[in-house]
Scaffold this motif. Structure first.
Motif, PDB file in Angstrom:
ATOM      1  N   UNK A 169     -64.504 -68.411 124.665  1.00 25.49           N
ATOM      2  CA  UNK A 169     -63.286 -68.493 123.865  1.00 25.49           C
ATOM      3  C   UNK A 169     -63.412 -67.505 122.705  1.00 25.49           C
ATOM      4  N   UNK A 170     -62.319 -67.244 122.008  1.00 26.52           N
ATOM      5  CA  UNK A 170     -62.370 -66.336 120.866  1.00 26.52           C
ATOM      6  C   UNK A 170     -62.766 -67.094 119.614  1.00 26.52           C
ATOM      7  N   UNK A 171     -63.652 -66.521 118.853  1.00 21.52           N
ATOM      8  CA  UNK A 171     -64.064 -67.166 117.614  1.00 21.52           C
ATOM      9  C   UNK A 171     -64.813 -66.196 116.721  1.00 21.52           C
ATOM     10  N   UNK A 172     -65.055 -66.606 115.498  1.00 21.63           N
ATOM     11  CA  UNK A 172     -65.721 -65.736 114.537  1.00 21.63           C
ATOM     12  C   UNK A 172     -66.879 -66.465 113.875  1.00 21.63           C
ATOM     13  N   UNK A 173     -67.892 -65.694 113.506  1.00 23.94           N
ATOM     14  CA  UNK A 173     -69.023 -66.185 112.729  1.00 23.94           C
ATOM     15  C   UNK A 173     -69.056 -65.370 111.434  1.00 23.94           C
ATOM     16  N   UNK A 174     -68.354 -65.818 110.394  1.00 23.32           N
ATOM     17  CA  UNK A 174     -68.353 -65.057 109.136  1.00 23.32           C
ATOM     18  C   UNK A 174     -69.745 -65.080 108.499  1.00 23.32           C
ATOM     19  N   UNK A 175     -70.177 -63.957 107.971  1.00 26.13           N
ATOM     20  CA  UNK A 175     -71.470 -63.885 107.295  1.00 26.13           C
ATOM     21  C   UNK A 175     -71.294 -64.264 105.831  1.00 26.13           C
ATOM     22  N   UNK A 176     -72.226 -65.023 105.278  1.00 24.51           N
ATOM     23  CA  UNK A 176     -72.137 -65.330 103.845  1.00 24.51           C
ATOM     24  C   UNK A 176     -72.345 -64.077 103.009  1.00 24.51           C
ATOM     25  N   UNK A 177     -71.791 -64.082 101.809  1.00 28.98           N
ATOM     26  CA  UNK A 177     -71.938 -62.929 100.928  1.00 28.98           C
ATOM     27  C   UNK A 177     -73.410 -62.624 100.696  1.00 28.98           C
ATOM     28  N   UNK A 178     -74.192 -63.674 100.440  1.00 30.39           N
ATOM     29  CA  UNK A 178     -75.644 -63.549 100.338  1.00 30.39           C
ATOM     30  C   UNK A 178     -76.264 -64.678 101.142  1.00 30.39           C
ATOM     31  N   UNK A 179     -76.862 -64.369 102.281  1.00 25.49           N
ATOM     32  CA  UNK A 179     -77.435 -65.425 103.133  1.00 25.49           C
ATOM     33  C   UNK A 179     -78.477 -66.244 102.383  1.00 25.49           C
ATOM     34  N   UNK A 180     -78.411 -67.569 102.564  1.00 22.18           N
ATOM     35  CA  UNK A 180     -79.362 -68.462 101.904  1.00 22.18           C
ATOM     36  C   UNK A 180     -80.609 -68.647 102.756  1.00 22.18           C
ATOM     37  N   UNK A 181     -81.709 -68.900 102.083  1.00 22.04           N
ATOM     38  CA  UNK A 181     -82.983 -69.099 102.771  1.00 22.04           C
ATOM     39  C   UNK A 181     -83.033 -70.470 103.425  1.00 22.04           C
ATOM     40  N   UNK A 182     -83.487 -70.520 104.671  1.00 21.38           N
ATOM     41  CA  UNK A 182     -83.710 -71.799 105.336  1.00 21.38           C
ATOM     42  C   UNK A 182     -84.955 -72.455 104.751  1.00 21.38           C
ATOM     43  N   UNK A 183     -84.882 -73.755 104.550  1.00 19.70           N
ATOM     44  CA  UNK A 183     -86.024 -74.526 104.079  1.00 19.70           C
ATOM     45  C   UNK A 183     -86.535 -75.383 105.229  1.00 19.70           C
ATOM     46  N   UNK A 184     -87.842 -75.470 105.370  1.00 18.33           N
ATOM     47  CA  UNK A 184     -88.401 -76.265 106.457  1.00 18.33           C
ATOM     48  C   UNK A 184     -87.949 -77.720 106.366  1.00 18.33           C
ATOM     49  N   UNK A 185     -87.697 -78.357 107.502  1.00 22.99           N
ATOM     50  CA  UNK A 185     -87.290 -79.762 107.480  1.00 22.99           C
ATOM     51  C   UNK A 185     -88.392 -80.654 106.905  1.00 22.99           C
ATOM     52  N   UNK A 186     -87.992 -81.817 106.431  1.00 26.17           N
ATOM     53  CA  UNK A 186     -88.912 -82.742 105.782  1.00 26.17           C
ATOM     54  C   UNK A 186     -90.119 -83.071 106.663  1.00 26.17           C
ATOM     55  N   UNK A 187     -89.901 -83.136 107.971  1.00 25.63           N
ATOM     56  CA  UNK A 187     -90.996 -83.500 108.886  1.00 25.63           C
ATOM     57  C   UNK A 187     -92.139 -82.496 108.848  1.00 25.63           C
ATOM     58  N   UNK A 188     -91.831 -81.242 108.468  1.00 31.54           N
ATOM     59  CA  UNK A 188     -92.861 -80.201 108.434  1.00 31.54           C
ATOM     60  C   UNK A 188     -93.271 -79.805 107.020  1.00 31.54           C
ATOM     61  N   UNK A 189     -92.450 -80.130 106.046  1.00 28.91           N
ATOM     62  CA  UNK A 189     -92.763 -79.762 104.663  1.00 28.91           C
ATOM     63  C   UNK A 189     -92.308 -80.876 103.734  1.00 28.91           C
ATOM     64  N   UNK A 190     -92.884 -82.060 103.961  1.00 32.35           N
ATOM     65  CA  UNK A 190     -92.498 -83.217 103.158  1.00 32.35           C
ATOM     66  C   UNK A 190     -92.696 -82.995 101.673  1.00 32.35           C
TER      67      UNK A 190
END
Length: 267
Positions: A169-190
């Motif tokens: 289907x047609x769709x878009x993935x807009x990019x953020x102005x400044x991409x934010x850093x992913x933080x590890x989930x609690x299970x790996x970085x409690x």
């Protein structure tokens, strides 16, 4: 000599590069639109490469590209922007959970390869998540426009590349102005999601008239003081990393040192 083609008559296809997909049959959206690239690092495994040290190296280099971890028929993909992990995808997860999946696969023996990308392409791809949005081309649109006939990469409203990869289907993935850093989930970085409280020594470290402050500043500098102040304001390390754009792996040794020196305590 016969006249050349009139100015401006080149076809769009000749002006805009068509990228070759690296993983054309991949199910995760992010993987589907990653362009082919020669690896800068290939076949890294935990037996001879500490992944956190490698991520720190990429951060210090301000690297742009993507990581691919593969173990049997399992794969995980992570986009790196300015040395920061900003979006990720695996078979049944996106974002932080997919980043955790990549680390989990690595610990199980997966091999990781790193593929460099042009900074503009990395920015375009940084908005790819678990769903596509209605496409609305504005004069400053940056992101991916995906269609059943192929994909178009936009940077500030201009087409910078195309790719034959499709969505049904047609769709878009807009990019953020400044991409934010992913933080590890609690299970790996409690530790990164815990709340910490300043002790009397920690409060003294923030008080410029105390000798504790002077020694603390000499050891940790302004970055350490800013982090301690954030803890005093009830921010978890993960929240501080998100807000200040500091790499989480740079905060872990500070947390351990703050605990050991008695400046903070858990809870």
């Amino acid at each position: 000599m016969p006249p050349g083609p009139p100015e401006g008559s080149e076809e769009l296809a000749e002006l805009v590069p068509e990228l070759t997909p690296m993983f054309p049959n991949a199910a995760p959206f992010l993987a589907r639109f990653l362009p082919h690239a020669a690896p800068s690092h290939q076949g890294l495994t935990q037996h001879f490469c500490d992944l956190h040290a490698f991520l720190k190296y990429l951060h210090e280099e301000g690297w742009f590209g993507y990581l691919h971890a593969v173990l049997g028929d399992q794969s995980a993909y992570v986009l790196v922007f300015e040395g920061r992990t900003v979006t990720a995808a695996a078979a049944s997860a996106t974002g932080e959970q997919a980043l955790g999946e990549l680390l989990s696969l690595y610990e199980q023996g997966a091999a990781i390869s790193a593929y460099p990308l042009d900074a503009v392409l990395a920015h375009v791809l940084s908005g790819i998540g678990s769903r596509a949005w209605k496409f609305n081309l504005t004069e400053d649109f940056t992101g991916l426009h995906a269609r059943p006939t192929g994909a178009i990469f936009y940077a500030r409203g201009e087409i910078v590349a195309t790719m034959p990869s499709t969505l049904p289907y047609e769709g878009a993935f807009p990019a953020p102005l400044r991409p934010q850093t992913l933080i590890l989930p609690r299970s790996l970085a409690g530790w990164a999601h815990h709340q910490y409280t300043l002790t009397l020594r920690g409060r003294d470290a923030l008080n410029a008239i105390t000798s504790v402050h002077q020694s603390f500043r000499a050891q940790h500098g302004q970055p350490g003081l800013l982090f301690l102040q954030a803890i005093n304001e009830k921010l978890s390390p993960a929240e501080y990393a998100m807000r200040s754009d500091v790499a989480l792996h740079d905060l872990e040794p500070l947390v351990q040192d703050f605990l050991k020196s008695g400046c903070i305590r858990e809870g």
